[in-house]
Scaffold this motif. Structure first.
Motif, PDB file in Angstrom:
ATOM      1  N   ALA A  46       7.995 -35.128  29.420  1.00 56.42           N
ATOM      2  CA  ALA A  46       8.275 -34.409  30.657  1.00 56.42           C
ATOM      3  C   ALA A  46       9.123 -35.222  31.612  1.00 56.42           C
ATOM      4  N   GLU A  47       9.098 -36.570  31.438  1.00 50.80           N
ATOM      5  CA  GLU A  47       9.868 -37.422  32.330  1.00 50.80           C
ATOM      6  C   GLU A  47      11.342 -37.471  31.948  1.00 50.80           C
ATOM      7  N   VAL A  48      11.677 -37.015  30.778  1.00 49.01           N
ATOM      8  CA  VAL A  48      13.038 -37.136  30.290  1.00 49.01           C
ATOM      9  C   VAL A  48      13.785 -35.836  30.542  1.00 49.01           C
ATOM     10  N   ASN A  49      14.803 -35.908  31.388  1.00 52.82           N
ATOM     11  CA  ASN A  49      15.627 -34.741  31.627  1.00 52.82           C
ATOM     12  C   ASN A  49      17.081 -35.160  31.710  1.00 52.82           C
ATOM     13  N   ASP A  50      17.952 -34.262  32.085  1.00 52.00           N
ATOM     14  CA  ASP A  50      19.374 -34.545  32.065  1.00 52.00           C
ATOM     15  C   ASP A  50      19.923 -34.932  33.426  1.00 52.00           C
ATOM     16  N   THR A  51      19.055 -35.295  34.354  1.00 48.65           N
ATOM     17  CA  THR A  51      19.550 -35.647  35.672  1.00 48.65           C
ATOM     18  C   THR A  51      20.146 -37.042  35.663  1.00 48.65           C
TER      19      THR A  51
ATOM     20  N   TRP B  43      21.560 -46.581  33.417  1.00 50.37           N
ATOM     21  CA  TRP B  43      20.229 -47.168  33.245  1.00 50.37           C
ATOM     22  C   TRP B  43      19.198 -46.051  33.182  1.00 50.37           C
ATOM     23  N   LYS B  44      18.368 -46.073  32.159  1.00 53.40           N
ATOM     24  CA  LYS B  44      17.338 -45.040  32.018  1.00 53.40           C
ATOM     25  C   LYS B  44      16.138 -45.407  32.882  1.00 53.40           C
ATOM     26  N   MET B  45      15.833 -44.530  33.823  1.00 54.79           N
ATOM     27  CA  MET B  45      14.750 -44.814  34.749  1.00 54.79           C
ATOM     28  C   MET B  45      13.401 -44.412  34.161  1.00 54.79           C
TER      29      MET B  45
ATOM     30  N   PHE C 166      25.119 -49.769  38.493  1.00 56.48           N
ATOM     31  CA  PHE C 166      24.600 -48.866  37.467  1.00 56.48           C
ATOM     32  C   PHE C 166      24.245 -47.521  38.099  1.00 56.48           C
ATOM     33  N   ARG C 167      24.435 -46.467  37.352  1.00 48.60           N
ATOM     34  CA  ARG C 167      23.900 -45.165  37.688  1.00 48.60           C
ATOM     35  C   ARG C 167      22.644 -44.947  36.856  1.00 48.60           C
ATOM     36  N   THR C 168      21.710 -44.170  37.405  1.00 49.21           N
ATOM     37  CA  THR C 168      20.474 -43.902  36.669  1.00 49.21           C
ATOM     38  C   THR C 168      20.598 -42.595  35.911  1.00 49.21           C
ATOM     39  N   THR C 169      19.938 -42.526  34.790  1.00 49.53           N
ATOM     40  CA  THR C 169      19.959 -41.330  33.968  1.00 49.53           C
ATOM     41  C   THR C 169      18.604 -41.164  33.305  1.00 49.53           C
ATOM     42  N   ARG C 170      18.284 -39.943  32.923  1.00 50.68           N
ATOM     43  CA  ARG C 170      17.084 -39.696  32.141  1.00 50.68           C
ATOM     44  C   ARG C 170      17.428 -39.136  30.769  1.00 50.68           C
ATOM     45  N   LYS C 171      18.688 -39.191  30.423  1.00 49.18           N
ATOM     46  CA  LYS C 171      19.093 -38.786  29.084  1.00 49.18           C
ATOM     47  C   LYS C 171      18.657 -39.851  28.083  1.00 49.18           C
ATOM     48  N   ASN C 172      18.531 -39.480  26.844  1.00 47.39           N
ATOM     49  CA  ASN C 172      18.033 -40.404  25.829  1.00 47.39           C
ATOM     50  C   ASN C 172      19.123 -41.179  25.098  1.00 47.39           C
ATOM     51  N   HIS C 173      20.396 -40.758  25.199  1.00 44.06           N
ATOM     52  CA  HIS C 173      21.372 -41.311  24.272  1.00 44.06           C
ATOM     53  C   HIS C 173      22.404 -42.237  24.898  1.00 44.06           C
ATOM     54  N   ASP C 174      22.700 -42.132  26.202  1.00 47.33           N
ATOM     55  CA  ASP C 174      23.876 -42.838  26.712  1.00 47.33           C
ATOM     56  C   ASP C 174      23.567 -43.974  27.679  1.00 47.33           C
ATOM     57  N   TRP C 175      22.312 -44.378  27.791  1.00 48.40           N
ATOM     58  CA  TRP C 175      21.978 -45.475  28.690  1.00 48.40           C
ATOM     59  C   TRP C 175      22.130 -46.829  27.996  1.00 48.40           C
ATOM     60  N   LEU C 176      22.342 -47.875  28.815  1.00 44.21           N
ATOM     61  CA  LEU C 176      22.450 -49.241  28.279  1.00 44.21           C
ATOM     62  C   LEU C 176      21.122 -49.978  28.341  1.00 44.21           C
TER      63      LEU C 176
END
Length: 642
Positions: free
Chosen positions: A27-32, A139-141, A158-168
């Motif tokens: 539930a914490e993982v979204n595309d924001t 960065w995946k938060m 860094f920008r934050t993301t909740r996507k699963n594929h493109d974070w460092l």
């Protein structure tokens, strides 16, 4: 130091609002996606908290001005300055603040190697990258990402993301081992699979007791005798009967922040219906101001194969808030017998300390303790060496299990790194004892003491981690569901040395041959092991370059394994590993004087030996020769050179 005894006002400890050891929910993982603002030092957030004062602190970014900034320009990383990689830094005056302006990417010591992302401190301003590169800084938060980490990544844009594929990078929950399969080759998570083998109190005891059985108490006698209930109930009864006046400390095996801990001396006080760790109480601790204390030591592991361990040169000293008494009548007083901050902050007599240079209140900086003990005539260098020794042995105790998990579930050794919080107590003879190891140590920072120590530590840690920008094509391929597990080097256009964790399968026949040969010999043959450096294969050069570059970025961390004297630890490993031998021999040859070794690697990387593109014949061992038909290295490799 004046430490007053508290009245018996033990307040109920609140249930923590987060659990750093549970897997993140879907539930914490979204595309924001959002961009972090600079200057988060003043922001607040909920974090698991066990070693931070609750006193307010002003924004530490205003503290570093003038001469301090100029000093840090030259002293923050001496190796970087000496080798020219910090030469682009400059001073900038903004609103009466002096800031050091630094490039966003740090060059390697060596040719044909990738740049790494730079993480600065509060008085440093990081230059912006061109958009094509900046948009890769994601960065995946997680709900447990500490503010001090958010501050560091914000400074590096860094920008934050909740996507699963493109974070460092991600600083989040520990996951079950199979979940590590989802990590892409260019991503870094702040945990290793299986690190709970020392992060849980019961597993830590099991692993260390096995090492004690194998190697004896002379080497492994730095942890209190423990019993895991209900399994060890009969053994505990026998030990209990031997000493009727012995105190015991009872701990839940997987809790933190002092929750559920109690000190007992009667069998009837022992909880019977839940799993527990029952440990001999260290009843003769070293006291300062008549109070107990323990040390929080920050230990950072960048790799398990090869094993590379760093320890931060500062840390925290946490005092019990009530003067110590050995009386059995005092055992229920948690403010006397427990040193956890989460317990002692509830004492009305608890005194915070915001100054890392002074010895006052119920929390000190580790360096302040060394100064205090030095004035008392204590050999603090010898004491620090003992602490580093027990840290290395503790990490080795779980090394075999962690490596087995890495080989099963992680594509790339680049993808994992971990910060451990070691809790160490000194007895009356100043012998260090490991009490427990935390795999998610608190980074909560509200006091200036916490901000200064943890802020610098996290900045140095992230630089040590060596984040590399991936190729745009690679991110795109992974976002389309690519699950390639090839052994090719990732980030190839930047010359990265990062390889898949299964790289042994993709080694050339020559490299496999050399590994087999050296792993088949007895490690005690030091003269034989030294010959390993006479022919460096491309894979050898890649590993040595990676290790030297990493060490050069260490900041205020100190590498304690491998080191010039780490050969003595090799016998403790359950399995002999080729890279551990390679780095050990390299340290013995170049550890005291690194410059000749670095110059050798510079020459080899200039020729692109590490990339296998332009390989000199002197770095290839011919497979036409049988290693096992000859008796020694000098009769084996030299006649086999192509």
């Amino acid at each position: 130091m004046q430490l007053k005894c508290a009245k018996r006002n033990e307040k109920q400890i609140e249930k923590p609002k987060c659990n750093a050891d549970l897997p993140e929910s879907d539930a914490e993982v979204n595309d924001t996606e959002e961009e972090l603002a600079d200057g988060l030092e003043g922001s607040s957030g909920q974090e698991c908290d066990d070693d931070s004062d609750s006193s307010s602190a002003t924004d530490s970014s205003t503290a570093s001005v003038g001469a301090l900034a100029k000093s840090q320009l030259h002293t923050r990383s001496p190796e970087l300055a000496e080798d020219g990689s910090a030469s682009d830094a400059r001073l900038q005056v903004l609103e009466n603040k002096v800031q050091i302006v630094r490039p966003a990417l740090v060059p390697s010591l060596f040719a044909n190697m990738p740049l790494t992302v730079y993480f600065g401190t509060t008085n440093e301003k990081i230059e912006l990258l061109p958009w094509e590169q900046k948009k890769l800084l994601k960065w995946k938060m997680s709900t447990v990402t500490p503010i001090v980490v958010r501050n560091a990544i914000a400074r590096s844009h860094f920008r934050t993301t909740r996507k699963n594929h493109d974070w460092l990078g991600c600083w989040g929950h520990h996951m079950k081992s199979p979940a590590f399969k989802t990590l892409r080759e260019y991503q870094k998570l702040n945990h290793f699979p299986g690190s709970f083998q020392i992060g849980r109190k019961d597993r830590l005891w099991r692993n260390l007791s096995k090492m004690q059985t194998r190697f004896g108490k002379k080497e492994f006698n730095f942890f209190p005798q423990s019993f895991v209930l209900p399994h060890d109930i009969k053994l505990l009864k026998g030990a209990w009967a031997e000493s009727s006046k012995q105190k015991w400390i009872v701990k839940p095996p997987a809790s933190a922040r002092g929750i559920g801990i109690q000190v007992i001396h009667r069998w009837s006080q022992l909880p019977k219906k839940r799993p527990l760790l029952v440990q001999r109480y260290l009843h003769k601790p070293y006291l300062i101001g008549e109070s107990k204390f323990d040390l929080r030591i920050y230990v950072y592991v960048t790799s398990y194969d090869p094993l590379r361990i760093y320890v931060f040169t500062d840390g925290l000293v946490r005092f019990a808030s009530c003067k110590y008494s050995a009386s059995m009548k005092s055992l229920s007083n948690k403010f006397m017998h427990l040193t956890n901050y989460s317990v002692n902050k509830l004492n009305t007599e608890y005194k915070p300390n915001g100054d890392e240079t002074v010895c006052q209140g119920h929390k000190w900086a580790l360096k302040a303790l060394w100064a205090y003990l030095g004035q008392k005539g204590v050999n603090t260098d010898a004491l620090w060496a003992q602490i580093k020794d027990v840290i290395v042995k503790t990490i080795i105790a779980s090394e075999a299990y962690v490596n087995s998990q890495l080989n099963m579930y992680v594509r790339n050794r680049y993808s994992c790194h971990e910060l451990f919080g070691f809790d160490v107590m000194l007895d009356e003879n100043l012998k260090p004892w490991v009490l427990e190891v935390n795999i998610s140590p608190s980074l909560h920072s509200n006091s200036m003491l916490d901000i200064n120590i943890k802020g610098q530590m996290i900045s140095d840690l992230l630089n040590l981690a060596g984040f590399v920008l991936p190729n745009k094509e690679e991110v795109t391929a992974n976002s389309k569901g690519s699950n390639s597990n090839s052994g090719l080097c990732v980030f190839s256009c930047r010359g990265s040395i990062t390889r898949a964790i299964s790289s042994n399968l993709e080694l050339s026949a020559d490299e496999k041959l050399k590994r087999v040969y050296f792993l088949s010999q007895k490690p005690s043959n030091l003269e034989f092991s030294a010959s390993l450096l006479e022919i460096l294969t491309p894979d050898d050069v890649r590993m040595l370059v990676e290790t030297e570059d990493e060490n050069n970025r260490r900041g205020h961390f100190e590498r304690i394994f491998p080191s010039v004297d780490s050969s003595r630890y090799l016998r403790f490993f359950e399995q002999t590993r080729y890279f551990n031998i390679l780095l050990d021999q390299w340290e013995q040859k170049y550890g005291v004087h690194r410059k000749p070794g670095i110059e050798l690697l510079r020459e080899l990387t200039h020729k692109r030996v590490h990339q296998g593109v332009s390989v000199s014949p002197t770095h290839i061992v011919s497979t036409r020769c049988s290693l096992f038909s000859l008796s020694g290295f000098h009769h084996v490799f030299k006649p086999c050179l192509q």
